[in-house]
Each structure stands twice: as structure tokens, then as C-alpha cells.
Enzyme design. Structure first.
Site, PDB file in Angstrom:
ATOM      1  N   GLU A   1      -1.407  47.667  34.737  1.00 34.14           N
ATOM      2  CA  GLU A   1      -0.319  48.566  35.144  1.00 34.14           C
ATOM      3  C   GLU A   1       0.749  47.674  35.743  1.00 34.14           C
ATOM      4  OE1 GLU A   1      -0.303  51.659  34.537  1.00 34.14           O
ATOM      5  OE2 GLU A   1      -2.374  52.356  34.486  1.00 34.14           O
TER       6      GLU A   1
ATOM      7  N   CYS B   1       6.416  51.893  40.848  1.00 36.89           N
ATOM      8  CA  CYS B   1       6.564  51.373  39.488  1.00 36.89           C
ATOM      9  C   CYS B   1       7.199  52.423  38.591  1.00 36.89           C
ATOM     10  CB  CYS B   1       5.239  50.864  38.941  1.00 36.89           C
ATOM     11  SG  CYS B   1       3.949  52.074  38.992  1.00 36.89           S
TER      12      CYS B   1
HETATM   13  C1  UN1 Z   1       2.941  53.080  41.292  1.00 38.11           C
HETATM   14  O1  UN1 Z   1       4.105  53.077  41.658  1.00 38.11           O
HETATM   15  O2  UN1 Z   1       2.279  52.016  41.264  1.00 38.11           O
HETATM   16  O3  UN1 Z   1       3.789  58.660  39.363  1.00 38.11           O
HETATM   17  C2  UN1 Z   1       2.198  54.290  40.930  1.00 38.11           C
HETATM   18  C3  UN1 Z   1       3.963  58.223  40.496  1.00 38.11           C
HETATM   19  C4  UN1 Z   1       2.747  58.028  41.367  1.00 38.11           C
HETATM   20  C5  UN1 Z   1       2.096  56.735  41.098  1.00 38.11           C
HETATM   21  C6  UN1 Z   1       2.986  55.549  41.100  1.00 38.11           C
HETATM   22  N1  UN1 Z   1       1.820  59.106  41.133  1.00 38.11           N
HETATM   23  O4  UN1 Z   1       5.058  57.953  40.941  1.00 38.11           O
END
Ligand code: UN1
Length: 505
Positions: free
Chosen positions: A261, A295
Site C-alpha cells: 500500500e 494516502c
Molecule cells: C492511509 O492513508 O494509509 O480511506 C489509509 C481512508 C482511510 C484509510 C487511509 N480509511 O482514507
């Protein structure tokens, strides 16, 4: 609400309530600073390499026992973990806020995401299923069965310091695997707290094998130990694309599974028919929430010519008025950046944006408690999708560009090297369906009238291209945590060979 001066003491009492022994967060070699004030709130001990090796060996032994426990019974452990998380939600949510700097509402939301995935995994523990498949041979049955995989390594990032572990661990545990976790160097305290909650759940469960789930605090060398260990059959790593590039070849060389990820450079397209009130809220949360440090954060906004001059002033108004400050205060929407390196990256990107023809609003530092680093999120109007726009900067910067043709906007969406999340704001069903189709967004997540961030756990989470291709959480992501066996069973008294091959002795 506590004052800034009590922050280390507040952390210590929270950790105590969460069941973390003082020896684990005091007197260690690694200082942990809260981004809220920059104050040191804990001193943790890095695991040395013999400790890592022992933890991995113990995880392997735990796996060998755990794989034989019936899956619904394994689910019971995760159910108890979910109960512990429910009880500890307020404390753990606040600890997330203290250590990662996100607002209290987001800290609590992160713990809720952990509870949700536990619920999901408990149900899943009774639904780990395989197919039966038509066979070409008489009196034969062909089926697939899913078995536990081994030790699952988890490397997580600072911005979701506990939820990402839970997406992996809840699934891995019901799938019959053991888990070894290396949290971000920036957020070890929340990891210690989660480990304490897991230990409580395991004690109530009764006969969980020792070493079933462990945390290893440390830096790069601890991560490398996980990546290299032959017992780690799946490594799930969240972080930068650079980290993924370092990790993936080592895993490939030993044929271990990688669930990556990595970066995101997420875009939204605002179409002529978009509901602009909804778009404004969706874009503002996705771009500024968590101080731009998800992210899934919205980083690129393509606005149709016909609505650009209506939406932009409203967006600028939101950027100018958004409440920035101590994330423990109820009215704060934007907390601090995680550290000085993050500020430097933001300043570099804004300079590059100006050099590439951008007009920047915001991006300046604002006062906050202590030595915390607080910035006004930046809205940058760009003449085109230049190099800086295509680079992921993990900070609250939203690049805005005009478009006139949807095909071109979809192309721009897909031009980013990363492929995590994306959105379209439209009330035109053709545009919405086009965006979600095979010729639409090339991302792992494609939303309509919702920003790119804030995904629920029920769907598979992850993305394509430089995002790494991994999928966590819901849908059939669990399959990555198991190995598949195809079984062909002959219940007849002859031995017909497949493909009509003859071999009569
Ligand atoms: C991340 O930023 O690593 O969809 C994950 C989202 C959250 C997860 C983000 N449920 O923004």
C-alpha cells in the site's frame, strides 16, 4: 481538556489505563515526540536483532499451533479484541491524536475502523470458503480449500498508526496466521497500546499460543528483519513508493507474498452538473482532513470550465477559514504536520509549483502550541498538470486545474504514476458510469459524489501502478492471507487420466 504542559503526563496516564507497563515507554533509547507540541511523550526501547529473531521464531511456532484451531474459534479471539477496542475507544483515540496529531474525531474514527474490521473478521471466520469445480473425469470431485499461510509481517505508517495493523491482523488471525508488526518509528506508543489490548483479549481467550501477535519497535533494521525472514510468507507494507521499491525485490527473491500500500496522488473531477455544495464539502475534507496526510488525500482537482469560477472562490473561502490548531480541541479541523521534514517537503513543492506557473493561496505557517508545526493548507491553481502535480507530496496541498472535455480529464486522472483513489462529482449518470468503467479511472478506488478518502472497511482497499497493487480489508482481500489447495478426489474404482492421456501398465 488538558493544557499543553501536561501532555507527557497525559500520555503516561493514558498508556497506563490502556495496560502498557511504564517500563515499555520510559527509559528507552528512542524518544517519541508528539507533533502537537513537539514535546517528548515517551522513551521506547528498540528491539535488537536477537529479539526480532526470537519473536519471528515464536510467531512461527504460534502459527503451527494456531492453524489447527477451527476458524470460528479463531474468530472468538478477534471478537474479544473488538470488545477491548470498544472499551478502550476513547483512550486509544486520544492516544492516536497525541502521537499522530490527527483530530480527536479522526482519532476516534481510526479506532472505529479497527472495531469495524474486527466485526467483519468475526463473520468471516465462519465464511472462509472455496469453490467446487466441475471435473472432466467420472466419479471425481474437484474443489479448492483454503489453509492458513504462515507468519504475516506488517509494516505500518504514522498516519494510520493502528487501523492499518488491524486490517491485516484481524484477517490474518481468523485465517490462521500469526502476526509480527513493525509500526512506524514515529508512532510506537499506539502500537504498544494495541499490543496490550491484544494481550488482554488473548488472556480472556485462554489458550492462544504465545507469540501469536507481537510488536517490534524499531527502525529500518527491524523492518529489514521482517522482510528477510523466511517464515514471513506475506509482508504487508504501507508507506512510500520508495519503501515499496526497496522491499518488493527482496520478497520476490524469496518468493514471499507482498501486499503493498504505497503512494497515492488522488484526483477528483468536478463536472458541469455537480452539486457544488456537496463537492465543496467532499473536496475540503478529502484535501485538508488529517492535514493532507492520508494516502487517500485529494491532491489534484480538475474542475470543468463552466463551474470553475463558481467553485474556486468558495473553495478559497473554506481554505481561508478552516480552523487549524491543537487537534485535541473540538473545533479544530486541521492538526499539525507530523514533523519538520514534512514541512520542508511542503515548502519545496510550493516553490516548484510557483516555478511551474502555479498561484498559491495558503501554505504559510500558523501559530500553534509549543514547537508543533502548523500550516494553512495550500490551494494551488496550476495552468497544467506539471511535474510537481504528478509528484506525491505528503502534505495539505491541493492542485486545481481547469478542464473542458471529460475524456481529457479522465486521461489526466490516469496520468499519475500512482493509482490509489479517485472521484467524480456529477449528477450525470453517463459521466458517473464512464468514470467507473473499464475506460474510466484506473485507480483501485473510484467514487462518485464522495471524495477519494474515508473508505469503509467492507470494500477492498488498495490501488494500482506505483501504489503497489495490494488489497486489504473487505471483499475477498482475506485470500492473500491464506494458501489455496486444489483437491481432486477420485471416489471411483478406475483411474481415468485427465486430457484422455493413456498410461496402461
Ligand atoms: C492511509 O492513508 O494509509 O480511506 C489509509 C481512508 C482511510 C484509510 C487511509 N480509511 O482514507
Amino acid at each position: 481538556m488538558s493544557t499543553d504542559l501536561t501532555l507527557p503526563a497525559e500520555t503516561a496516564s493514558l498508556l497506563g489505563r490502556l495496560g502498557v507497563r511504564a517500563a515499555a515507554f520510559a527509559g528507552g533509547n528512542r524518544a517519541v515526540a508528539s507533533p502537537i507540541t513537539g514535546e517528548v511523550i515517551g522513551q521506547v526501547h528498540d528491539a535488537d536483532l536477537p529479539t526480532c529473531d526470537a519473536a519471528l521464531a515464536s510467531a512461527q511456532a504460534a502459527f503451527l499451533a494456531w492453524r489447527s484451531v477451527p476458524a470460528p474459534r479463531r474468530g472468538e479471539l478477534v471478537r474479544l479484541l473488538g470488545e477491548e477496542l470498544r472499551t478502550a475507544k476513547t483512550d486509544l483515540g486520544l492516544l492516536v491524536t497525541l502521537e499522530a496529531g490527527k483530530t480527536l474525531s479522526e482519532g476516534l474514527g481510526e479506532v472505529q475502523e479497527m472495531i469495524d474490521i474486527c466485526d467483519y473478521a468475526v463473520g468471516l471466520s465462519r465464511q472462509l470458503f472455496g469453490l467446487t469445480i466441475a471435473t472432466e473425469r467420472p466419479d471425481h470431485r474437484m474443489m479448492e480449500t483454503w489453509h492458513p499461510l504462515g507468519v504475516v509481517g506488517v509494516i505500518s505508517a504514522f498516519n494510520f498508526p493502528v487501523a492499518v495493523w488491524s486490517w491485516n491482523a484481524a484477517l490474518a488471525l481468523v485465517c490462521g496466521d500469526a502476526v509480527v508488526w513493525k509500526p512506524s518509528e514515529k508512532t510506537p506508543l499506539t502500537a504498544l497500546a494495541v499490543q496490550a489490548l491484544f494481550d488482554r483479549a488473548a488472556a480472556r481467550f485462554g489458550d492462544a499460543p504465545a507469540g501469536l501477535s507481537t510488536v517490534l519497535i524499531g527502525g529500518r533494521d527491524v523492518g529489514e528483519a521482517l522482510v528477510a525472514d523466511p517464515h514471513v510468507r506475506l509482508l504487508s507494507a504501507t508507506g512510500s513508493t520508495a519503501m515499496g521499491r526497496a522491499v518488493a525485490p527482496i520478497l520476490a527473491a524469496r518468493f514471499a507474498r507482498a501486499l503493498l500500500e504505497l503512494g497515492g496522488n488522488n484526483a477528483a473531477i468536478v463536472c458541469p452538473s455537480a452539486d457544488l455544495d456537496l463537492t465543496l464539502r467532499g473536496a475540503a475534507f478529502a484535501a485538508m482532513g488529517t492535514a493532507g496526510q492520508r494516502c487517500t488525500t485529494l491532491r489534484r482537482l480538475f474542475v470543468h470550465d463552466s463551474v470553475y469560477d463558481t467553485l474556486l472562490p468558495r473553495l478559497k473561502g473554506a481554505y481561508a477559514s478552516v480552523q487549524i490548531g491543537d487537534p485535541r480541541h473540538a473545533d479544530t479541523l486541521i492538526g499539525p504536520l507530523i514533523d519538520a521534514a514534512s514541512l520542508a517537503a511542503m515548502e519545496r513543492a510550493l516553490k516548484d509549483a510557483r516555478d511551474q506557473g502555479g498561484t498559491v493561496v495558503g501554505g504559510d505557517r500558523v501559530a500553534g502550541p509549543g514547537q508543533g508545526i502548523y500550516v494553512r493548507p495550500a490551494l494551488v491553481e496550476m495552468p497544467a498538470q506539471t511535474a510537481v502535480v504528478l509528484r506525491e507530496t505528503f502534505a495539505p496541498i491541493l492542485y486545481v486545474m481547469r478542464y473542458s472535455d471529460l475524456d481529457i480529464a479522465i486521461g489526466l486522472n490516469n496520468d499519475a504514476p500512482q493509482g490509489l483513489s479517485s472521484s467524480i462529482f456529477t449528477n450525470d449518470v453517463r459521466e458517473a458510469e464512464r468514470f467507473c468503467s473499464a475506460t474510466g479511472s484506473d485507480c483501485g478506488i473510484a467514487n462518485v459524489n464522495i471524495g477519494p478518502s474515508g473508505a469503509e472497511i467492507g470494500g477492498a482497499f488498495g490501488g494500482e501502478k506505483e501504489t503497489g497493487g495490494g488489497r486489504e480489508a473487505g471483499s475477498d482481500s482475506w485470500r492473500a492471507y491464506m494458501r489455496r489447495a486444489t483437491n481432486t478426489v477420485n471416489y471411483g474404482s478406475t483411474l481415468p487420466l485427465a486430457q484422455g492421456v493413456k498410461f496402461d501398465i
